[in-house]
Enzyme design. Structure first.
Site, PDB file in Angstrom:
ATOM      1  N   CYS A 165      37.714  17.432  39.477  1.00 47.69           N
ATOM      2  CA  CYS A 165      38.092  16.620  38.243  1.00 47.69           C
ATOM      3  C   CYS A 165      37.039  16.690  36.813  1.00 47.69           C
ATOM      4  CB  CYS A 165      38.789  15.314  38.301  1.00 47.69           C
ATOM      5  SG  CYS A 165      39.697  15.145  39.921  1.00 47.69           S
ATOM      6  N   HIS A 181      39.429  10.755  32.159  1.00 50.15           N
ATOM      7  CA  HIS A 181      40.055  11.620  33.294  1.00 50.15           C
ATOM      8  C   HIS A 181      41.197  10.685  33.731  1.00 50.15           C
ATOM      9  CE1 HIS A 181      41.156  13.488  36.828  1.00 50.15           C
ATOM     10  NE2 HIS A 181      40.572  12.560  37.780  1.00 50.15           N
ATOM     11  N   ASN A 191      47.236  12.306  38.218  1.00 52.08           N
ATOM     12  CA  ASN A 191      46.026  13.163  38.064  1.00 52.08           C
ATOM     13  C   ASN A 191      46.179  14.755  38.343  1.00 52.08           C
ATOM     14  OD1 ASN A 191      43.417  13.777  39.053  1.00 52.08           O
ATOM     15  ND2 ASN A 191      43.022  12.599  40.246  1.00 52.08           N
TER      16      ASN A 191
END
Length: 328
Positions: free
Chosen positions: A115, A255, A285
């Site tokens: 990520c 994020h 996500n």
């Protein structure tokens, strides 16, 4: 060697059409919409079609970013694709994307930092332009996480979605562009978030498939604790490197993993939710794609003005983290 100021001169995003709602997940695993929203903030996520791979998602986002920069594919000197879901082990997704774009002059490689990959990619590209090695670099965060998500595991299947975001980096005027980067890693936490099947340690076999080792496995509580700690501290470290303070922040682009993690970062930075770009309710996500998609949407919505101070910050498997301060 002279250093040139480097910034983002074009953004683009793409998310697949297929929407997977919390209500649909209720029919697949033992969960419910209220539980998911309360604990994560996610209401739905996008899933790639059977015909779409990571390079396809990246292609749509990249074309938009290149057009927004007022360039053509042949103006791109380098392509960096941040992803943990490449089309295949090799060739790299970046090489596949280079061909699809017709970016014949571009070098190309993939970058794996989960990520945090997009921030790692920005740092790499920025330095290459600043030193005069390249003029225009395409940085893409693209994922088809649905291909490695176990839809029998209620702890992870609620979290992840597919999408791609892209930016073009180039020289900008003095006073604009990237002011700092803060990158970090802690490999001792590698077991907390992983896909262990299919690599050289656990090659694909009937045993690895039956053990579901080709799907994401996550120690949720441990990752949450790490994320809450690192999001705010990485942003603070990047601000300090840039000679700026949290009062200078006009927009936080975090994020998009969990609303509680984002809120903890906002609290640490003394920011209101209005000063953050939050879209995880729509997409979940998307790993390396989360930050560039959020950034592209912020630009689309007119939330980014020339001279604004942006802080981009993320964390991910590895464990890794990254933050950057950018004057738009």
């Amino acid at each position: 060697m002279s250093l040139y100021p480097v910034g983002i001169i074009g953004t683009g995003k793409y998310v697949p059409e297929r929407i997977l709602t919390n209500q649909e997940l209720e029919q697949m695993v033992e969960t419910n919409d209220e539980w998911i929203v309360t604990r994560t903030g996610i209401k739905e996520r996008r899933l790639a079609s059977e015909e779409e791979a990571t390079s396809d998602l990246a292609l749509h986002a990249s074309r938009k970013a290149i057009a927004a920069a007022g360039l053509t594919a042949e103006d791109i000197d380098l392509i960096i694709v941040a992803t943990i879901t490449p089309d295949m082990f090799f060739p790299s997704t970046a090489c596949l994307l280079q061909d699809k774009l017709g970016a014949k002059k571009a070098a190309a490689f993939d970058l794996s930092a989960a990520c945090s990959g997009f921030i790692y990619g920005l740092a790499t590209a920025s330095n290459m332009i600043a030193t005069g090695m390249y003029k225009h670099v395409l940085v893409v965060g693209a994922e088809t996480l649905s291909r490695i998500t176990d839809y029998t595991d209620r702890n992870t299947c609620i979290l992840f979605g597919d999408g791609a975001g892209a930016v073009v980096l180039g020289q900008v005027e003095e006073g604009r562009g990237f002011r700092s980067f803060e990158l970090g890693a802690d490999g001792s936490g590698g077991d907390l978030l992983k896909v262990c099947g299919g690599g050289s340690r656990v090659p694909a076999s009937e045993a690895s498939i039956s053990a579901r080792q080709h799907f994401i496995h996550m120690a949720g509580n441990d990752v949450f604790k790490f994320a809450v700690r690192i999001m705010g501290s990485a942003a603070e470290d990047a601000l300090q490197k840039a000679g700026m303070t949290k009062e200078d922040i006009d927009l936080l682009v975090p994020h998009q993993a969990n609303i509680r993690i984002i809120n903890s970062a906002l609290n640490r930075l003394d920011l209101s939710e209005e000063k953050a770009m939050i879209n995880l309710d729509k997409y979940g996500n998307m790993s390396a794609a989360s930050i560039p998609v959020a950034l592209a949407e912020a630009v689309e919505q007119g939330r980014v003005k020339q001279g604004d101070c942006l802080v981009l910050v993320g964390f991910g498997g590895g464990l890794t983290w990254g933050a950057s301060v950018l004057v738009w």
